[in-house]
Structure formats: structure tokens, C-alpha cells
Design a protein around this motif. Structure first.
Motif, PDB file in Angstrom:
ATOM      1  N   ARG A  94      -2.964 -52.437  46.067  1.00 43.96           N
ATOM      2  CA  ARG A  94      -1.712 -51.867  46.204  1.00 43.96           C
ATOM      3  C   ARG A  94      -2.009 -50.510  46.716  1.00 43.96           C
ATOM      4  NH1 ARG A  94       2.603 -55.638  46.329  1.00 43.96           N
ATOM      5  NH2 ARG A  94       2.064 -57.153  44.710  1.00 43.96           N
TER       6      ARG A  94
ATOM      7  N   ASP B 298       3.307 -52.555  50.820  1.00 50.88           N
ATOM      8  CA  ASP B 298       2.219 -51.716  50.125  1.00 50.88           C
ATOM      9  C   ASP B 298       1.013 -52.659  49.730  1.00 50.88           C
ATOM     10  OD1 ASP B 298       3.329 -53.376  47.878  1.00 50.88           O
ATOM     11  OD2 ASP B 298       3.306 -51.510  46.522  1.00 50.88           O
ATOM     12  N   ARG B 299       1.029 -54.011  49.808  1.00 48.81           N
ATOM     13  CA  ARG B 299      -0.005 -54.935  49.397  1.00 48.81           C
ATOM     14  C   ARG B 299      -1.105 -55.120  50.590  1.00 48.81           C
ATOM     15  NH1 ARG B 299       0.221 -61.142  48.232  1.00 48.81           N
ATOM     16  NH2 ARG B 299      -1.619 -61.363  46.987  1.00 48.81           N
TER      17      ARG B 299
END
Length: 143
Positions: free
Chosen positions: A111, A93-94
Motif C-alpha cells: 500500500r 493505493d495498492r
């Protein structure tokens, strides 16, 4: 039908294959769900903090295109004024990338969750001064 051997329950070969297939499918689904899919248009705001100025809020607009772990796109104050991004990566999710402006390099560490992206920006000016900002974006629904 399960077989009983030496006091243990043994699943038939057919059922072993079905269970194995199910486990592999679940693992693949979990890996796919944990990765963000961020392709789209993302308007929002950033809260800028600078040592020589009062904190301020600015409007921003990001256009992102994801291809696996590769992230491309652009960013600016509005959809019609964009600057290309470099070194874009997606890891779970980064999201990380940079945008080069005339007198500043902006480094993003964000994020993604569902239709929102949040995170930090660090701006390094050519004169050595730095600024930081908090970014908050919400995806525009496709028309």
C-alpha cells in the motif's frame, strides 16, 4: 437569477451548466487523488520471518515506474543490484508485483501513501518452503 416555478427554486440554464462542470471536475479530481503515483526510487527495509531461521532485517531498494495502472521496475538489496519485476499493477493505493530470484519467487502486496510504501512479501522457494516479510519503503527526493 433563480426562477420560482410551482413553489420550487429553479437554477438558470447557465448556472446548471456551471454546477455540472464543477461536479464533474470534483469527481475527476477525487479519482486522480485516490490513485497512487509511485514512480521513483524507494530504499527501505524488510523484516523477514522464516520457519528455520531467526527473524532478520534486510536493506532493500526498489526502482518503480508507473504508467496508469501498469507498474514496472526492479528490486534488490541496493540500487546497483536489481532484479526485474513482473506482473506489476496499481489499483488505487495498492501495488502488486512479483520478482523472480534464482531459487525463489517473491510476491508483493503493498500500500502506498504519500512518500511511503508498506506491505507484505511472500517468498516461495523452489523446494516448497516459504518465507514472509514486512516491507517498509520511503521515496528518495528527486535531486
Amino acid at each position: 437569477m433563480p426562477e420560482l416555478r410551482a413553489g420550487r427554486l429553479r437554477i438558470s440554464t447557465y448556472k446548471e451548466g456551471a454546477v455540472r462542470t464543477l461536479l464533474v471536475s470534483l469527481l475527476f479530481s477525487a479519482a486522480t487523488l485516490s490513485a497512487a503515483e509511485v514512480t521513483g526510487k524507494w530504499p527501505g527495509t524488510m523484516e523477514v520471518k522464516s520457519p528455520e531461521r531467526e527473524p532478520r532485517t534486510e536493506r532493500v531498494y526498489r526502482i518503480l515506474k508507473q504508467d496508469g495502472e501498469k507498474l514496472e521496475g526492479s528490486g534488490g538489496p541496493q540500487e546497483g543490484e536489481q532484479h526485474p519485476m513482473q506482473n506489476g499493477k496499481v489499483e488505487g493505493d495498492r501495488l502488486t508485483f512479483q520478482i523472480q530470484l534464482s531459487r525463489m519467487t517473491l510476491s508483493f502486496d503493498l500500500r502506498a501513501k504519500d512518500d511511503q510504501i508498506e506491505g507484505d512479501i511472500k517468498g516461495e522457494r523452489t523446494d516448497g518452503r516459504t518465507e514472509t516479510a514486512q516491507l517498509s519503503l520511503k521515496r528518495v527526493a528527486d535531486k
